[in-house]
Write a protein that holds these residues in place. Structure first.
Motif, short mmCIF file in Angstrom:
data_model
loop_
_atom_site.label_atom_id
_atom_site.label_comp_id
_atom_site.label_asym_id
_atom_site.label_seq_id
_atom_site.Cartn_x
_atom_site.Cartn_y
_atom_site.Cartn_z
N ASP A 1 0.75 -1.26 0.08
CA ASP A 1 0.07 0.05 -0.04
C ASP A 1 0.91 1.32 -0.07
N THR B 1 0.43 1.16 -5.10
CA THR B 1 -0.25 0.30 -4.54
C THR B 1 -0.41 -1.00 -5.40
N GLN C 1 -0.18 1.51 5.41
CA GLN C 1 -1.74 1.26 5.23
C GLN C 1 -2.66 2.10 5.72
N ARG D 1 -4.81 5.99 3.68
CA ARG D 1 -5.14 5.71 2.40
C ARG D 1 -6.18 7.07 2.14
N ALA E 1 -10.31 0.20 -0.06
CA ALA E 1 -8.99 -0.65 0.65
C ALA E 1 -9.01 -1.94 0.06
#
Length: 405
Positions: free
Chosen positions: A175, A183, A210, A213, A218
């Motif tokens: 990520d 990603t 992570q 975002r 996700a």
């Protein structure tokens, strides 16, 4: 004086981090730095930590906060982390979690645990500079890990054997990777698991970014995808490395590893030999802050960093000359620029510091073979609109006045 001939054979592979050196520039007030991936200190939950430290010391009759402790880590913090892991599809208990002094320590331990001299580590091209620094001490050979490529598994294994070792692990940040901001999609993550199974190797999942975002849906962590396949974390080969450095505060050096108990128990032995345990008071305070503030604090920093990412992308669109390309990250802290062939990021940095007073990280530092010289990494976390616009305008002027070699 310790003479050179007394030093271990691994020492020549250990080099100063270019990013650590560039951080020294932050003390120069006229430098606009897009170099270090540094959280904005104005966003640290400082008062929450003041209160948590006081609570950790209040009526501490047994001296828990200031005493030696378990190498595994503070139990309530590990329990809280197990609960957070469950939210992202990773069912585990405190016995599957080891507290480390930042995720950087976890990478060092994993290199020590898995690598013998001449073994192969599969890494991105480019990959996180700190991972290369951690692994280098254990004298590996590096090979490319590029999810989406259909390189025959037999070729990967044969190349490792020809070099005198075997493939031991695949390392990646799935990520908003450092340095590229890219990603890995779900199909790519599944492909990494297929490759690991075919080679019978570990997967090291670096999840430092992570939680940051800003756009898009996700994607389950690699460990969550493997757990869905196998049904039990004890059967999984993926080792998840997390960190509070980007979400709460980096200075307390709080990270963790989540993995099968067999892996955790071996890492605990390394922890005992290295530093016994991470500072207990830091663990207690981080548990209090995380428990009481994490869910409200992280959305605030996401919103600030989202705005700053958008400011940088807009400035790049205005100021970059033809031939410069960049990644639009969905999260994290970085934008990766690819310059025209023949340009050298390291030489540009020297020119920039002398004329434009803008700092960035040359891209070659993130390549295991030193390639990628026509690339640079920019961090967008520290600057408001005025400084962002000015810094990117200076960088655009530098690039327009530069010519490929």
């Amino acid at each position: 004086m310790v003479k050179g001939e007394l030093l271990a054979s691994r020492i020549p592979r250990m080099r100063a981090s270019e990013i650590r050196e560039l951080l020294k520039l932050l003390d120069q007030p006229d430098i606009i730095s897009f170099a270090g991936g540094i959280p904005d200190p104005a966003l640290f939950p400082a008062q929450a930590y003041r209160d948590a430290m006081a609570a950790a010391l209040a009526d501490d009759i047994s001296g828990v906060a200031l005493q030696y402790s378990l190498s595994d880590g503070y139990g309530p913090l590990r329990d809280w982390l197990a609960g957070e892991m469950a939210k992202i599809g990773i069912s585990c208990g405190r016995e599957n979690i080891l507290i480390t002094s930042g995720s950087q320590q976890a990478l060092d331990y994993l290199g020590k645990l898995l690598l013998s001299p001449g073994d192969t580590a599969l890494v991105g091209w480019p990959t996180y500079l700190g991972a290369l620094g951690a692994f280098n001490a254990y004298e590996p050979r590096y090979d490319r890990l590029q999810p989406g490529e259909n390189r025959p598994v037999a070729d990967v294994a044969a190349a490792a054997e020809a070099a005198g070792g075997r493939v031991k692990f695949a390392y990646l940040s799935a990520d908003f990777a450092n340095p590229t901001g890219r990603t890995v999609d779900r199909a790519g993550r599944e492909q990494v698991l297929d490759l690991a199974e075919a080679l019978d190797i570990a997967v090291i999942e670096d999840a430092a970014y992570q939680a940051l975002r800003y756009d898009g849906e996700a994607i389950p962590p690699i460990l969550a995808l493997e757990l869905a396949r196998r049904g039990d974390i004890e059967a999984c080969r993926t080792i998840y490395c997390g960190s509070f450095s980007k979400t709460l505060a980096p200075g307390l050096r709080m990270g963790w590893v989540c993995a099968a108990q067999e892996v955790i128990s071996r890492l605990v032995l390394l922890k005992q030999a290295a530093d016994l345990h991470s500072p207990t008071i830091n663990q207690i305070a981080t548990h209090i802050v995380a428990r009481d503030h994490f869910d409200s604090h992280v959305p605030k920093i996401r919103e600030v960093y989202r705005r700053r990412r958008d400011l940088m992308l807009a400035a790049l669109a205005r100021e970059m000359p033809e031939g410069v390309e960049w990644v639009r990250p969905e999260g994290g802290m970085f934008v990766w620029l690819t310059l025209p062939e023949g340009m050298d990021g390291a030489m540009l940095l020297v020119q920039s510091l002398g004329s434009e007073r803008v700092a960035f990280v040359p891209g070659h530092a993130f390549y295991a073979d030193g390639s990628g010289r026509n690339s640079i990494r920019l961090s967008f976390t520290l600057h408001d609109k005025a400084m962002m616009d000015e810094g990117i305008a200076r960088l655009g002027r530098l690039l327009r006045n530069s010519r490929p070699a």
